[in-house]
Design a protein around this motif. Structure first.
Motif, PDB file in Angstrom:
ATOM      1  N   ASP A   1       0.857  -1.180   0.000  1.00 14.68           N
ATOM      2  CA  ASP A   1       0.000   0.000   0.000  1.00 14.68           C
ATOM      3  C   ASP A   1       0.897   1.235   0.000  1.00 14.68           C
ATOM      4  OD1 ASP A   1      -1.602   2.219   0.802  1.00 14.68           O
ATOM      5  OD2 ASP A   1      -3.066   0.868   1.713  1.00 14.68           O
TER       6      ASP A   1
ATOM      7  N   LYS B   1       0.152   4.454  -0.213  1.00 16.58           N
ATOM      8  CA  LYS B   1      -0.311   5.580   0.599  1.00 16.58           C
ATOM      9  C   LYS B   1       0.010   5.372   2.075  1.00 16.58           C
ATOM     10  CE  LYS B   1      -4.436   8.379   1.577  1.00 16.58           C
ATOM     11  NZ  LYS B   1      -5.886   8.559   1.270  1.00 16.58           N
ATOM     12  N   ARG B   2      -0.228   4.172   2.567  1.00 10.71           N
ATOM     13  CA  ARG B   2       0.000   3.891   3.989  1.00 10.71           C
ATOM     14  C   ARG B   2       1.390   3.350   4.279  1.00 10.71           C
ATOM     15  NH1 ARG B   2      -5.763   1.100   5.875  1.00 10.71           N
ATOM     16  NH2 ARG B   2      -7.107   2.844   5.241  1.00 10.71           N
TER      17      ARG B   2
ATOM     18  N   ILE C   1       0.198  -5.474   2.589  1.00  7.68           N
ATOM     19  CA  ILE C   1      -1.129  -6.055   2.740  1.00  7.68           C
ATOM     20  C   ILE C   1      -1.015  -7.545   2.426  1.00  7.68           C
ATOM     21  CG2 ILE C   1      -3.492  -6.136   1.866  1.00  7.68           C
ATOM     22  CD1 ILE C   1      -3.234  -3.222   1.075  1.00  7.68           C
TER      23      ILE C   1
ATOM     24  N   TYR D   1      -6.066  -8.473  -6.132  1.00 10.52           N
ATOM     25  CA  TYR D   1      -4.954  -8.469  -5.184  1.00 10.52           C
ATOM     26  C   TYR D   1      -3.695  -9.090  -5.792  1.00 10.52           C
ATOM     27  CZ  TYR D   1      -7.578  -6.779  -1.143  1.00 10.52           C
ATOM     28  OH  TYR D   1      -8.278  -5.995  -0.265  1.00 10.52           O
TER      29      TYR D   1
ATOM     30  N   SER E   1      -5.725  -0.046  -7.590  1.00 14.69           N
ATOM     31  CA  SER E   1      -6.424   0.608  -6.480  1.00 14.69           C
ATOM     32  C   SER E   1      -7.130  -0.438  -5.623  1.00 14.69           C
ATOM     33  CB  SER E   1      -7.455   1.597  -7.029  1.00 14.69           C
ATOM     34  OG  SER E   1      -8.182   2.196  -5.963  1.00 14.69           O
TER      35      SER E   1
ATOM     36  N   ASN F   1      -9.205  -0.445  -1.966  1.00 10.17           N
ATOM     37  CA  ASN F   1      -9.786   0.432  -0.951  1.00 10.17           C
ATOM     38  C   ASN F   1      -9.384   1.888  -1.188  1.00 10.17           C
ATOM     39  OD1 ASN F   1     -10.997  -1.782   0.365  1.00 10.17           O
ATOM     40  ND2 ASN F   1      -9.134  -2.158   1.559  1.00 10.17           N
TER      41      ASN F   1
ATOM     42  N   ASN G   1      -6.729   3.053  -2.352  1.00  7.88           N
ATOM     43  CA  ASN G   1      -5.306   3.325  -2.167  1.00  7.88           C
ATOM     44  C   ASN G   1      -4.510   2.636  -3.276  1.00  7.88           C
ATOM     45  OD1 ASN G   1      -5.790   4.772   0.173  1.00  7.88           O
ATOM     46  ND2 ASN G   1      -5.351   3.049   1.521  1.00  7.88           N
TER      47      ASN G   1
ATOM     48  N   CYS H   1      -1.779   0.435  -4.882  1.00 10.42           N
ATOM     49  CA  CYS H   1      -0.950  -0.661  -4.386  1.00 10.42           C
ATOM     50  C   CYS H   1      -0.044  -1.171  -5.500  1.00 10.42           C
ATOM     51  CB  CYS H   1      -1.820  -1.799  -3.854  1.00 10.42           C
ATOM     52  SG  CYS H   1      -2.751  -1.363  -2.365  1.00 10.42           S
TER      53      CYS H   1
END
Length: 297
Positions: free
Chosen positions: A157, A159-160, A164, A175, A190, A192, A194, A196
């Motif tokens: 991820d 952004k975070r 994951i 995924y 994308s 959620n 965000n 990836c």
């Protein structure tokens, strides 16, 4: 091309710095040991981890074939990037040789030729749409829960700035595509809302899901990605940087495995998508040597 490679290098180093502590002391690629797992106890839960490595990930198919021939049946598989793609297909019930034929039939070797001009808008030169269509063709249920073997994939991820690990629910192919989205080469996926990208940025040899699943035996199919003696051509500088960072994330997982089969791809490289037969054979021979050792325990 040089500008693109420079961008790839900068982005990957930035993501790697945010996701993983720098490995201060690492075993050189050539000296990573092939550790033997102990299968002597009964009723052990077996987990397999398949690392990323772009085209080199074809070698996992040969390893899985050798594992099948040795009578080893995994309870859980975890994979990153190409390891996630190969692992998902195997977990869906396809035999390693069947997956190899699918790779040829669907022309995986042409992926790098599908360059788009979408980089400024979509974040990558190659869209994941075709890969997604191919995977859905062979795994149409698109569900982790409907696989024949418990399967996890790792993505990052952006952004975070965290990994994951996904192994339950729907959106399986989404995924897995995210797990294989090499930064700047492939468009991010994308999840959620965000963006990836390739799980190799943070964990190229995922063991955490195997631990969470309570696997007593945890075997890693580990590709040697570092090639310090390979010519440093302008066209491959970015890939050298990627392989160095990705190898560091895989190295951090080795201590959590009970067994490691080390696969040296020799002369082959991450962009050799047309060498599926050769890489399959390399993985098969490494697997045969590994499981022959186990048979003599």
């Amino acid at each position: 091309m040089k500008k693109l490679l420079f961008m790839i290098t900068l982005q990957l180093f930035a993501l790697h710095a945010g996701a993983q502590k720098t490995v201060q002391e690492r075993t050189p690629a050539e000296t990573v040991p092939t550790m033997q797992a102990d299968f002597s106890a009964e009723k052990q839960k077996i987990g397999i981890s398949l690392c990323g490595g772009a085209a080199l990930g074809y070698a996992h198919l040969g390893f899985l074939q050798a594992m099948d021939e040795a009578g080893i049946r995994p309870d859980c598989i975890a994979g990153t990037s190409m390891g996630a793609i190969m692992g998902m297909m195997y977990a869906a019930g396809y035999k390693p040789q069947e997956i190899k034929e699918i790779v040829k039939k669907e022309h995986f070797d042409r992926l790098w030729g599908m360059v788009s001009l979408s980089l400024p808008h979509r974040g990558g030169l190659i869209p994941m749409a075709r890969i997604r269509r191919v995977l859905l063709k062979y795994v149409p249920h698109d569900s982790f829960d409907s696989l024949a073997v418990r399967f996890y994939c790792c993505t990052f991820d952006v952004k975070r700035l965290q990994p994951i690990y996904r192994g339950k629910g729907d959106s399986l192919v989404q995924y897995v595509c995210a797990s294989a989205a090499i930064p700047t080469i492939f468009s991010p996926i994308s999840i959620n809302r965000n963006p990836c990208v390739d799980g190799g940025v943070c964990d190229n040899l995922p063991v955490r899901p195997l631990l969470d699943e309570g696997c007593d035996v945890r075997i890693g199919s580990h590709l040697l990605l570092e090639k310090p003696n390979r010519p440093m051509l302008a066209e491959t500088i970015g890939l050298h940087a990627i392989s160095y960072c990705v190898f560091a994330t895989a190295h951090a997982s080795l201590a959590q495995l009970t067994g490691v089969v080390t696969i040296d791809p020799g002369e082959y490289w991450m962009t050799d998508f047309n060498k599926v037969d050769e890489l399959y054979e390399i993985g098969y021979q490494a697997g045969k040597r590994y499981f022959a050792g186990i048979a003599h325990q």
